[in-house]
Design a protein around this motif. Structure first.
Motif, PDB file in Angstrom:
ATOM      1  N   SER A  47      11.497   7.396 128.113  1.00  0.00           N
ATOM      2  CA  SER A  47      12.583   6.463 127.819  1.00  0.00           C
ATOM      3  C   SER A  47      12.567   5.368 128.875  1.00  0.00           C
ATOM      4  O   SER A  47      11.836   5.445 129.865  1.00  0.00           O
ATOM      5  CB  SER A  47      13.938   7.178 127.815  1.00  0.00           C
ATOM      6  OG  SER A  47      14.410   7.376 129.130  1.00  0.00           O
ATOM      7  N   ARG A  48      13.406   4.342 128.644  1.00  0.00           N
ATOM      8  CA  ARG A  48      13.502   3.247 129.606  1.00  0.00           C
ATOM      9  C   ARG A  48      14.581   3.505 130.656  1.00  0.00           C
ATOM     10  O   ARG A  48      14.844   2.645 131.497  1.00  0.00           O
ATOM     11  CB  ARG A  48      13.805   1.941 128.876  1.00  0.00           C
ATOM     12  CG  ARG A  48      12.668   1.445 128.008  1.00  0.00           C
ATOM     13  CD  ARG A  48      13.093   0.206 127.221  1.00  0.00           C
ATOM     14  NE  ARG A  48      13.528  -0.857 128.109  1.00  0.00           N
ATOM     15  CZ  ARG A  48      12.713  -1.770 128.640  1.00  0.00           C
ATOM     16  NH1 ARG A  48      11.422  -1.725 128.377  1.00  0.00           N
ATOM     17  NH2 ARG A  48      13.188  -2.717 129.411  1.00  0.00           N
ATOM     18  N   ALA A  49      15.206   4.666 130.617  1.00  0.00           N
ATOM     19  CA  ALA A  49      16.232   4.997 131.596  1.00  0.00           C
ATOM     20  C   ALA A  49      15.632   4.910 133.004  1.00  0.00           C
ATOM     21  O   ALA A  49      14.501   5.366 133.221  1.00  0.00           O
ATOM     22  CB  ALA A  49      16.779   6.389 131.347  1.00  0.00           C
ATOM     23  N   PRO A  50      16.362   4.311 133.959  1.00  0.00           N
ATOM     24  CA  PRO A  50      15.809   4.156 135.304  1.00  0.00           C
ATOM     25  C   PRO A  50      15.264   5.449 135.897  1.00  0.00           C
ATOM     26  O   PRO A  50      14.211   5.440 136.553  1.00  0.00           O
ATOM     27  CB  PRO A  50      17.005   3.627 136.112  1.00  0.00           C
ATOM     28  CG  PRO A  50      17.822   2.876 135.104  1.00  0.00           C
ATOM     29  CD  PRO A  50      17.692   3.662 133.836  1.00  0.00           C
ATOM     30  N   HIS A  84       6.755   3.840 122.249  1.00  0.00           N
ATOM     31  CA  HIS A  84       6.633   5.142 121.613  1.00  0.00           C
ATOM     32  C   HIS A  84       5.230   5.289 121.022  1.00  0.00           C
ATOM     33  O   HIS A  84       4.628   4.315 120.583  1.00  0.00           O
ATOM     34  CB  HIS A  84       7.697   5.256 120.517  1.00  0.00           C
ATOM     35  CG  HIS A  84       7.841   6.624 119.943  1.00  0.00           C
ATOM     36  ND1 HIS A  84       6.997   7.109 118.972  1.00  0.00           N
ATOM     37  CD2 HIS A  84       8.736   7.619 120.190  1.00  0.00           C
ATOM     38  CE1 HIS A  84       7.366   8.334 118.635  1.00  0.00           C
ATOM     39  NE2 HIS A  84       8.411   8.670 119.361  1.00  0.00           N
ATOM     40  N   THR A  85       4.689   6.516 121.010  1.00  0.00           N
ATOM     41  CA  THR A  85       3.337   6.721 120.481  1.00  0.00           C
ATOM     42  C   THR A  85       3.208   6.185 119.059  1.00  0.00           C
ATOM     43  O   THR A  85       2.226   5.508 118.716  1.00  0.00           O
ATOM     44  CB  THR A  85       2.972   8.216 120.515  1.00  0.00           C
ATOM     45  OG1 THR A  85       2.963   8.672 121.871  1.00  0.00           O
ATOM     46  CG2 THR A  85       1.593   8.451 119.910  1.00  0.00           C
ATOM     47  N   TYR A  86       4.189   6.461 118.220  1.00  0.00           N
ATOM     48  CA  TYR A  86       4.198   5.957 116.842  1.00  0.00           C
ATOM     49  C   TYR A  86       4.211   4.428 116.843  1.00  0.00           C
ATOM     50  O   TYR A  86       3.480   3.782 116.081  1.00  0.00           O
ATOM     51  CB  TYR A  86       5.424   6.537 116.145  1.00  0.00           C
ATOM     52  CG  TYR A  86       5.715   6.073 114.741  1.00  0.00           C
ATOM     53  CD1 TYR A  86       4.722   5.945 113.779  1.00  0.00           C
ATOM     54  CD2 TYR A  86       7.039   5.807 114.356  1.00  0.00           C
ATOM     55  CE1 TYR A  86       5.031   5.553 112.480  1.00  0.00           C
ATOM     56  CE2 TYR A  86       7.348   5.425 113.070  1.00  0.00           C
ATOM     57  CZ  TYR A  86       6.338   5.288 112.125  1.00  0.00           C
ATOM     58  OH  TYR A  86       6.657   4.903 110.849  1.00  0.00           O
ATOM     59  N   GLY A  87       5.010   3.829 117.720  1.00  0.00           N
ATOM     60  CA  GLY A  87       5.055   2.380 117.833  1.00  0.00           C
ATOM     61  C   GLY A  87       3.746   1.795 118.334  1.00  0.00           C
ATOM     62  O   GLY A  87       3.291   0.741 117.866  1.00  0.00           O
ATOM     63  N   ILE A  88       3.122   2.452 119.292  1.00  0.00           N
ATOM     64  CA  ILE A  88       1.816   2.015 119.795  1.00  0.00           C
ATOM     65  C   ILE A  88       0.798   1.997 118.658  1.00  0.00           C
ATOM     66  O   ILE A  88       0.058   1.023 118.446  1.00  0.00           O
ATOM     67  CB  ILE A  88       1.326   2.958 120.915  1.00  0.00           C
ATOM     68  CG1 ILE A  88       2.079   2.713 122.210  1.00  0.00           C
ATOM     69  CG2 ILE A  88      -0.183   2.800 121.132  1.00  0.00           C
ATOM     70  CD1 ILE A  88       1.494   1.665 123.104  1.00  0.00           C
ATOM     71  N   LEU A 103       6.329   2.917 105.879  1.00  0.00           N
ATOM     72  CA  LEU A 103       5.728   3.981 106.675  1.00  0.00           C
ATOM     73  C   LEU A 103       6.818   4.637 107.514  1.00  0.00           C
ATOM     74  O   LEU A 103       7.646   3.951 108.116  1.00  0.00           O
ATOM     75  CB  LEU A 103       4.648   3.393 107.582  1.00  0.00           C
ATOM     76  CG  LEU A 103       3.614   4.345 108.177  1.00  0.00           C
ATOM     77  CD1 LEU A 103       2.809   5.017 107.080  1.00  0.00           C
ATOM     78  CD2 LEU A 103       2.687   3.582 109.117  1.00  0.00           C
ATOM     79  N   SER A 104       6.817   5.969 107.556  1.00  0.00           N
ATOM     80  CA  SER A 104       7.849   6.687 108.299  1.00  0.00           C
ATOM     81  C   SER A 104       7.225   7.802 109.129  1.00  0.00           C
ATOM     82  O   SER A 104       6.213   8.394 108.745  1.00  0.00           O
ATOM     83  CB  SER A 104       8.892   7.276 107.340  1.00  0.00           C
ATOM     84  OG  SER A 104       9.891   7.991 108.045  1.00  0.00           O
ATOM     85  N   ALA A 105       7.874   8.099 110.271  1.00  0.00           N
ATOM     86  CA  ALA A 105       7.466   9.212 111.133  1.00  0.00           C
ATOM     87  C   ALA A 105       8.635   9.511 112.070  1.00  0.00           C
ATOM     88  O   ALA A 105       9.708   8.924 111.943  1.00  0.00           O
ATOM     89  CB  ALA A 105       6.197   8.877 111.914  1.00  0.00           C
ATOM     90  N   THR A 106       8.414  10.418 112.988  1.00  0.00           N
ATOM     91  CA  THR A 106       9.328  10.876 114.056  1.00  0.00           C
ATOM     92  C   THR A 106      10.258  11.991 113.621  1.00  0.00           C
ATOM     93  O   THR A 106      10.804  12.698 114.461  1.00  0.00           O
ATOM     94  CB  THR A 106      10.186   9.750 114.685  1.00  0.00           C
ATOM     95  OG1 THR A 106      11.211   9.338 113.766  1.00  0.00           O
ATOM     96  CG2 THR A 106       9.347   8.559 115.096  1.00  0.00           C
ATOM     97  N   ALA A 107      10.485  12.181 112.329  1.00  0.00           N
ATOM     98  CA  ALA A 107      11.341  13.264 111.828  1.00  0.00           C
ATOM     99  C   ALA A 107      10.971  13.527 110.379  1.00  0.00           C
ATOM    100  O   ALA A 107      10.376  12.682 109.704  1.00  0.00           O
ATOM    101  CB  ALA A 107      12.814  12.885 111.946  1.00  0.00           C
ATOM    102  N   ALA A 108      11.341  14.737 109.899  1.00  0.00           N
ATOM    103  CA  ALA A 108      11.037  15.102 108.516  1.00  0.00           C
ATOM    104  C   ALA A 108      11.776  14.190 107.549  1.00  0.00           C
ATOM    105  O   ALA A 108      12.923  13.807 107.774  1.00  0.00           O
ATOM    106  CB  ALA A 108      11.427  16.558 108.265  1.00  0.00           C
ATOM    107  N   MET A 109      11.106  13.831 106.472  1.00  0.00           N
ATOM    108  CA  MET A 109      11.679  12.953 105.459  1.00  0.00           C
ATOM    109  C   MET A 109      12.337  13.787 104.360  1.00  0.00           C
ATOM    110  O   MET A 109      11.657  14.558 103.677  1.00  0.00           O
ATOM    111  CB  MET A 109      10.574  12.078 104.851  1.00  0.00           C
ATOM    112  CG  MET A 109      11.022  11.212 103.678  1.00  0.00           C
ATOM    113  SD  MET A 109      12.269   9.984 104.119  1.00  0.00           S
ATOM    114  CE  MET A 109      11.340   8.988 105.302  1.00  0.00           C
ATOM    115  N   PRO A 110      13.644  13.666 104.149  1.00  0.00           N
ATOM    116  CA  PRO A 110      14.283  14.357 103.028  1.00  0.00           C
ATOM    117  C   PRO A 110      13.717  13.853 101.705  1.00  0.00           C
ATOM    118  O   PRO A 110      13.617  12.635 101.492  1.00  0.00           O
ATOM    119  CB  PRO A 110      15.763  13.989 103.179  1.00  0.00           C
ATOM    120  CG  PRO A 110      15.912  13.580 104.616  1.00  0.00           C
ATOM    121  CD  PRO A 110      14.612  12.932 104.973  1.00  0.00           C
TER     122      PRO A 110
END
Length: 323
Positions: A88-91, A197-201, A263-270
């Motif tokens: 995350s970008r948290a300090p 994020h890996t998906y974003g990369i 395109l979707s990822a990061t969580a299961a798609m209902p």
């Protein structure tokens, strides 16, 4: 389950791989504030930033603007430095990653307060300057570590996962093949996910670098912003998003420009959301399966088949622990 990706097609003996697909130096690599940025202009920016970087083994890439992230990503690789990608970008998260990589620094396009120790602001990346049509993309060592991504830490301490340029070339080939089948050989991407994020990369950084893909520089959040960003890029368009963002889009009633794919990822798609999205936007909804450790290695269209399809040259091997 062990995941093996055959990279023979990239010639394991090859010592160098191109940083950028440059069949046409004037191809549009990004759309920024409504302005098309060519691959040649992008390379100019990469060289400008690379020349300003200090000697170091790695740096935390904190760029918020997707185009600035792309430039920094390649400038670091050009200098032989790894992009460090905190969970995350948290300090605190940034400080922990920097402490684990002695000699590193951080860079970004924003004035941060407080800023990490040794923070380097990027120069202004002006577009529209004349560029050479004969620009040639540099090559970098195939074995060079280009990214060090961190798991979220949801199951314990975030773990570092290094990826070489050869690794990323191989995984991107699978993503491009999947999207070419639905969007054609050239398309534009708008992403609601961060580039760190890996998906974003994979979907908003590597695709425009290694394919005939133009990416929107923004990170739209609200449905109206997503629609506006999509309207700023030409068809065919691919929307890279998550189930949470997709549900908000479906329920908003906002009209989107025609899409070639979602395109979707990061969580299961209902399944119900998948059907609603395809009906609402008139485009196939594809899911990708992967992780920080593996990158994407399988995909499916849930409305057509619940089973995942492995990317070419990917093999799964059962392990003694049952995985």
């Amino acid at each position: 389950m062990a995941i093996v990706q055959d990279t023979c097609q990239y010639d394991e003996a090859a010592q160098m791989l191109p940083l950028l697909a440059m069949a046409d130096p004037q191809r549009t690599l990004a759309w920024r504030d409504g302005v098309a940025v060519s691959a040649a202009q992008f390379l100019d920016h990469v060289e400008q930033v690379a020349a300003r970087l200090p000697d170091a083994p790695s740096a935390v890439n904190l760029c918020e603007d997707r185009y600035a992230f792309l430039v920094s990503f390649c400038a670091l690789a050009r200098r032989g430095q790894a992009n460090l990608l905190p969970p995350s970008r948290a300090p605190q998260a940034v400080d922990e990653v920097m402490a684990a990589h002695p000699g590193c620094y951080a860079l970004g396009e924003q004035a941060l307060q407080p800023a990490p120790l040794g923070y380097l602001p990027l120069p202004l990346l002006e577009t529209g300057a004349a560029t050479l049509a004969t620009a040639v993309a540099p090559a970098i060592p195939a074995a060079q570590t280009v990214t060090v991504g961190y798991t979220s830490g949801s199951t314990g301490t975030p773990r570092a996962n290094a990826k070489s340029w050869r690794n990323l070339h191989a995984s991107t080939a699978g993503n491009l093949a999947m999207l070419h089948a639905v969007a054609g050989p050239a398309f534009a991407v708008v992403a609601t996910v961060p580039p760190q994020h890996t998906y974003g990369i994979e979907m908003s950084v590597l695709l425009p670098l290694l394919g005939a893909v133009a990416v929107h520089a923004g990170r739209p959040f609200f449905p109206a912003d997503v629609a506006a960003a999509l309207a700023e890029v030409p068809a065919p368009r691919v929307l890279v998003t998550t189930p949470v963002h997709l549900r908000a889009l479906v329920e908003s009633g906002v009209e989107l420009p025609p899409l070639a794919a979602v395109l979707s990822a990061t969580a299961a798609m209902p399944p119900a959301l998948a059907r609603a999205a395809e009906q609402r936007f008139g485009a196939p909804l594809l899911e990708v399966f992967g992780s920080t450790e593996t990158c994407a290695f399988a995909s499916r269209r849930l409305t057509a088949d619940e089973d995942w399809t492995l990317y070419p040259d990917v093999h799964l091997h059962p392990q003694p622990d049952g995985t």
